[in-house]
Scaffold this motif. Structure first.
Motif, PDB file in Angstrom:
ATOM      1  N   ASP A  41       0.811  -1.216   0.000  1.00  0.00           N
ATOM      2  CA  ASP A  41       0.000   0.000   0.000  1.00  0.00           C
ATOM      3  C   ASP A  41       0.846   1.268   0.000  1.00  0.00           C
ATOM      4  O   ASP A  41       0.367   2.346   0.336  1.00  0.00           O
ATOM      5  N   GLY A  42       2.121   1.161  -0.365  1.00  0.00           N
ATOM      6  CA  GLY A  42       2.997   2.325  -0.324  1.00  0.00           C
ATOM      7  C   GLY A  42       2.646   3.370  -1.359  1.00  0.00           C
ATOM      8  O   GLY A  42       2.285   3.049  -2.490  1.00  0.00           O
ATOM      9  N   LEU A  43       2.756   4.644  -0.964  1.00  0.00           N
ATOM     10  CA  LEU A  43       2.371   5.760  -1.834  1.00  0.00           C
ATOM     11  C   LEU A  43       3.498   6.781  -1.941  1.00  0.00           C
ATOM     12  O   LEU A  43       3.251   7.985  -1.916  1.00  0.00           O
ATOM     13  N   VAL A  44       4.720   6.338  -2.076  1.00  0.00           N
ATOM     14  CA  VAL A  44       5.831   7.277  -2.159  1.00  0.00           C
ATOM     15  C   VAL A  44       5.711   8.121  -3.421  1.00  0.00           C
ATOM     16  O   VAL A  44       5.368   7.626  -4.497  1.00  0.00           O
ATOM     17  N   ASP A  45       5.900   9.439  -3.273  1.00  0.00           N
ATOM     18  CA  ASP A  45       5.870  10.393  -4.384  1.00  0.00           C
ATOM     19  C   ASP A  45       4.512  10.464  -5.082  1.00  0.00           C
ATOM     20  O   ASP A  45       4.427  10.803  -6.262  1.00  0.00           O
ATOM     21  N   ARG A  46       3.446  10.183  -4.347  1.00  0.00           N
ATOM     22  CA  ARG A  46       2.092  10.252  -4.922  1.00  0.00           C
ATOM     23  C   ARG A  46       1.197  11.042  -3.964  1.00  0.00           C
ATOM     24  O   ARG A  46       0.303  10.511  -3.321  1.00  0.00           O
ATOM     25  N   LEU A  47       1.448  12.349  -3.901  1.00  0.00           N
ATOM     26  CA  LEU A  47       0.817  13.185  -2.880  1.00  0.00           C
ATOM     27  C   LEU A  47      -0.695  13.251  -3.028  1.00  0.00           C
ATOM     28  O   LEU A  47      -1.417  13.274  -2.025  1.00  0.00           O
ATOM     29  N   GLU A  48      -1.190  13.321  -4.253  1.00  0.00           N
ATOM     30  CA  GLU A  48      -2.642  13.388  -4.430  1.00  0.00           C
ATOM     31  C   GLU A  48      -3.311  12.144  -3.858  1.00  0.00           C
ATOM     32  O   GLU A  48      -4.359  12.233  -3.199  1.00  0.00           O
ATOM     33  N   GLU A  49      -2.700  10.988  -4.088  1.00  0.00           N
ATOM     34  CA  GLU A  49      -3.263   9.752  -3.554  1.00  0.00           C
ATOM     35  C   GLU A  49      -3.118   9.698  -2.038  1.00  0.00           C
ATOM     36  O   GLU A  49      -3.989   9.145  -1.347  1.00  0.00           O
ATOM     37  N   VAL A  50      -2.038  10.239  -1.510  1.00  0.00           N
ATOM     38  CA  VAL A  50      -1.874  10.312  -0.061  1.00  0.00           C
ATOM     39  C   VAL A  50      -3.028  11.087   0.565  1.00  0.00           C
ATOM     40  O   VAL A  50      -3.652  10.649   1.540  1.00  0.00           O
ATOM     41  N   VAL A  51      -3.322  12.246   0.006  1.00  0.00           N
ATOM     42  CA  VAL A  51      -4.406  13.072   0.547  1.00  0.00           C
ATOM     43  C   VAL A  51      -5.753  12.382   0.371  1.00  0.00           C
ATOM     44  O   VAL A  51      -6.602  12.401   1.276  1.00  0.00           O
ATOM     45  N   GLU A  52      -5.960  11.756  -0.774  1.00  0.00           N
ATOM     46  CA  GLU A  52      -7.218  11.031  -0.996  1.00  0.00           C
ATOM     47  C   GLU A  52      -7.392   9.925   0.031  1.00  0.00           C
ATOM     48  O   GLU A  52      -8.481   9.733   0.586  1.00  0.00           O
ATOM     49  N   ARG A  53      -6.321   9.173   0.279  1.00  0.00           N
ATOM     50  CA  ARG A  53      -6.414   8.092   1.264  1.00  0.00           C
ATOM     51  C   ARG A  53      -6.646   8.655   2.655  1.00  0.00           C
ATOM     52  O   ARG A  53      -7.437   8.112   3.432  1.00  0.00           O
ATOM     53  N   ALA A  54      -5.959   9.737   2.986  1.00  0.00           N
ATOM     54  CA  ALA A  54      -6.146  10.352   4.296  1.00  0.00           C
ATOM     55  C   ALA A  54      -7.588  10.810   4.480  1.00  0.00           C
ATOM     56  O   ALA A  54      -8.206  10.564   5.526  1.00  0.00           O
ATOM     57  N   ARG A  55      -8.131  11.475   3.474  1.00  0.00           N
ATOM     58  CA  ARG A  55      -9.529  11.928   3.552  1.00  0.00           C
ATOM     59  C   ARG A  55     -10.469  10.741   3.734  1.00  0.00           C
ATOM     60  O   ARG A  55     -11.395  10.779   4.565  1.00  0.00           O
ATOM     61  N   ALA A  56     -10.258   9.696   2.955  1.00  0.00           N
ATOM     62  CA  ALA A  56     -11.136   8.528   3.028  1.00  0.00           C
ATOM     63  C   ALA A  56     -11.069   7.890   4.412  1.00  0.00           C
ATOM     64  O   ALA A  56     -12.096   7.465   4.960  1.00  0.00           O
ATOM     65  N   MET A  57      -9.878   7.829   4.983  1.00  0.00           N
ATOM     66  CA  MET A  57      -9.738   7.246   6.316  1.00  0.00           C
ATOM     67  C   MET A  57     -10.463   8.075   7.374  1.00  0.00           C
ATOM     68  O   MET A  57     -11.154   7.534   8.235  1.00  0.00           O
ATOM     69  N   VAL A  58     -10.314   9.387   7.293  1.00  0.00           N
ATOM     70  CA  VAL A  58     -10.975  10.255   8.263  1.00  0.00           C
ATOM     71  C   VAL A  58     -12.491  10.175   8.101  1.00  0.00           C
ATOM     72  O   VAL A  58     -13.237  10.093   9.089  1.00  0.00           O
ATOM     73  N   GLU A  59     -12.958  10.187   6.860  1.00  0.00           N
ATOM     74  CA  GLU A  59     -14.403  10.064   6.623  1.00  0.00           C
ATOM     75  C   GLU A  59     -14.947   8.734   7.124  1.00  0.00           C
ATOM     76  O   GLU A  59     -16.099   8.641   7.554  1.00  0.00           O
ATOM     77  N   ALA A  60     -14.097   7.691   7.080  1.00  0.00           N
ATOM     78  CA  ALA A  60     -14.517   6.373   7.549  1.00  0.00           C
ATOM     79  C   ALA A  60     -14.456   6.242   9.062  1.00  0.00           C
ATOM     80  O   ALA A  60     -14.958   5.265   9.622  1.00  0.00           O
ATOM     81  N   GLY A  61     -13.822   7.222   9.738  1.00  0.00           N
ATOM     82  CA  GLY A  61     -13.816   7.203  11.189  1.00  0.00           C
ATOM     83  C   GLY A  61     -12.466   7.101  11.854  1.00  0.00           C
ATOM     84  O   GLY A  61     -12.394   6.905  13.079  1.00  0.00           O
TER      85      GLY A  61
END
Length: 282
Positions: A41-61
């Motif tokens: 699940d590594g996202l090195v050098d993929r900042l847009e995907e990092v933010v998308e994953r972070a948002r999804a995690m926060v929205e999920a709780g």
């Protein structure tokens, strides 16, 4: 660069100080910015995907996001501090800009990385070496005033030694933190599931986890997708959801306060159901 040379932003009232420990379980979502994560699940050098994953995690709780730039899987190649900084600092800055209120943990054993991460917006240190990998880490955590996760990572082979050594060695690491000036209420402990322990001992650790709570600090447990689950089920990391769910539920039943997971949406439901049974809250 040394922590003494750079002013570290203090967090005077970390949210963890106000969290109702014991009333519910908190969920830490894993964000790997590495090319070699064991779970793929590594996202090195993929900042847009990092933010998308972070948002999804926060929205999920998710209650906390844990950002790491160095894999700690068995057989991993150590990463120089410069490369780890290159990976994690842009990710933390991007997450902080997008999610200004979410607690962010920096998963590192290097004080120079933790220091820069705190300056970039992290609010917690998660040290898999339990403040023993870098002599400057304990004083940095004290100076910054942030919560710190102290993990056990030393090898244990004999079942009869598991709990006595865990309690003794984690206690020594807590004493080290206190001597450096880290406040008692900002210490969290992690028994190190999968670190220095073969699968049979990891299973025993889950069965006897309640005994580790004698140390009197909130307990973080990270079983998500780990090798022990594959050992039991014979499945690869990407197919360990049910095994992770079982270990998360059992960890909560045996005293866990925080669970560190990849699959946040599913595990938030597991946590909520487990808390309803174990704590009578949801």
């Amino acid at each position: 660069m040394s922590s003494a040379a750079v002013e570290v932003p203090r967090v005077d009232s970390p949210p963890f100080d106000r969290w109702p420990w014991g009333r519910r379980t908190f969920v830490m979502g894993i964000i790997n910015v590495t090319p070699d994560s064991f779970s793929g699940d590594g996202l090195v050098d993929r900042l847009e995907e990092v933010v998308e994953r972070a948002r999804a995690m926060v929205e999920a709780g998710a209650d906390i996001l844990d950002v790491g730039g160095e894999s700690t899987r068995p057989g991993h190649t150590p990463v120089p501090a410069e490369e780890e900084l290159r990976r994690v600092i842009p990710a933390i800055r991007a997450i902080r800009a997008a999610l200004p209120d979410i607690p962010i943990s920096i998963d590192t054993s290097k004080a120079v990385v933790a220091e820069a991460a705190l300056a970039a917006g992290a609010t917690m240190i998660n040290d898999v070496r339990g403040l023993t990998g870098d002599p400057a880490m304990a004083s940095l955590a004290a100076q910054a005033g942030v919560p710190v996760v102290i993990m056990h990572d030393r090898e244990i082979r004999r079942p009869e030694e598991l709990i006595p050594r865990l309690v003794r060695e984690l206690g020594q690491r807590i004493d080290r933190a206190l001597a450096a000036g880290v406040k008692w209420e900002r210490i969290i402990i992690d028994p190190g599931f999968g670190f220095g322990k073969e699968p049979e001992l990891n299973l025993l650790l889950l069965r006897r986890l309640r005994e580790v709570t004698v140390l009197g600090r909130p307990l973080l447990v990270g079983t998500s997708r780990k090798r022990t689950i594959g050992y039991v089920l014979g499945t690869p990391p990407e197919d360990r959801l049910e095994g992770t769910a079982a270990t998360v539920a059992l960890a909560i039943a045996n005293g866990a306060d925080i669970v560190r997971v990849h699959d946040v949406a599913a595990m938030v439901r597991v946590v909520r159901m487990s808390d309803a049974v174990v704590r009578g809250t949801w």
